[in-house]
Design an enzyme around this catalytic site. Structure first.
Site, short mmCIF file in Angstrom:
data_model
loop_
_atom_site.label_atom_id
_atom_site.label_comp_id
_atom_site.label_asym_id
_atom_site.label_seq_id
_atom_site.Cartn_x
_atom_site.Cartn_y
_atom_site.Cartn_z
CG PHE A 30 33.96 90.03 -20.71
CD1 PHE A 30 33.03 90.46 -21.65
CD2 PHE A 30 35.22 90.60 -20.72
CE1 PHE A 30 33.35 91.43 -22.58
CE2 PHE A 30 35.56 91.58 -21.65
CZ PHE A 30 34.61 91.99 -22.57
CE1 TYR A 77 38.86 90.59 -23.03
CE2 TYR A 77 41.21 90.71 -23.49
CZ TYR A 77 40.11 91.13 -22.78
OH TYR A 77 40.25 92.07 -21.81
CG ASN A 116 36.55 86.57 -31.23
OD1 ASN A 116 35.69 85.86 -30.71
ND2 ASN A 116 36.26 87.72 -31.81
CG ASP A 132 28.93 80.82 -25.78
OD1 ASP A 132 30.18 80.74 -25.70
OD2 ASP A 132 28.36 81.55 -26.60
CG ASN A 149 34.22 84.40 -34.11
OD1 ASN A 149 34.22 83.83 -35.20
ND2 ASN A 149 33.62 85.56 -33.92
#
Length: 187
Positions: free
Chosen positions: A14, A64, A66, A91, A112
């Site tokens: 990522f 992560y 979320n 973002d 999220n």
């Protein structure tokens, strides 16, 4: 003490994706000042630094996207950081690539990572720096788009927005009122 949180996803897979632009801003601040994320605790990588007489913590949650709030809230509790001294950088699909927007507070806007932060902090009243990533212009699903990398033709715009976001954060750390920083940097 100030807390600067860049939202993103951990791991090489990522690293250069649109969703990780919050990490890009933390990386920019680290690089400018030759700092390193040298602590791993609270489900995140962080650094405690001093800048212009102010103690600053830079955090990249490793939960992560979320679940970002799971990292932010316990770190704030441990270091007794007030929500007024927090900026979350992330973002934003609703801003064109290269644009930044600062806000005093607000909702999650469907993001999220911000939703998790609000849920874990129990408040929407934290400062934000949103960096535009644009929306997919074709039938690309949003999840694939945000987890995709920026195309080469957007490199300059992305770099400029990351640098402006870092400049805005530094101005705030130096003591400029956030509303003035917003007026100076909002596009």
């Amino acid at each position: 003490m100030k807390l600067i949180v860049g939202l993103g996803n951990p791991g090489r897979k990522f690293k250069k994706t649109r969703h990780n632009i919050g990490f890009f801003v933390i990386d920019e601040l680290l690089q400018r000042h030759k700092w390193k994320l040298n602590n791993s605790k609270f489900e995140g990588d962080y650094s405690i630094e001093h800048f212009d007489g102010e103690k600053v913590i830079l955090l990249q949650p490793q939960t992560y996207m979320n679940l970002s709030g799971k990292s932010i809230s316990p770190l704030m509790d441990y270091f007794d950081i007030d929500v007024d001294d927090v900026i979350v950088v992330y973002d934003d699909l609703d801003l064109p690539t290269g644009k930044i927007r600062l806000r005093q507070k607000g909702g999650h806007g469907g993001h999220n990572g911000v939703r998790s932060t609000i849920d874990h902090l129990g408040t929407k009243d934290f400062k934000r720096v949103r960096l535009g990533i644009g929306r997919p212009t074709n039938a690309t699903p949003v999840i694939d788009y945000v987890l995709g990398k920026f195309p080469k033709q957007e490199t300059t715009a992305v770099t400029d927005s990351v640098e402006k976001a870092a400049d805005a954060i530094e101005a705030w750390i130096k003591g400029k009122p956030f509303l003035e920083v917003m007026n100076d940097f909002n596009q």
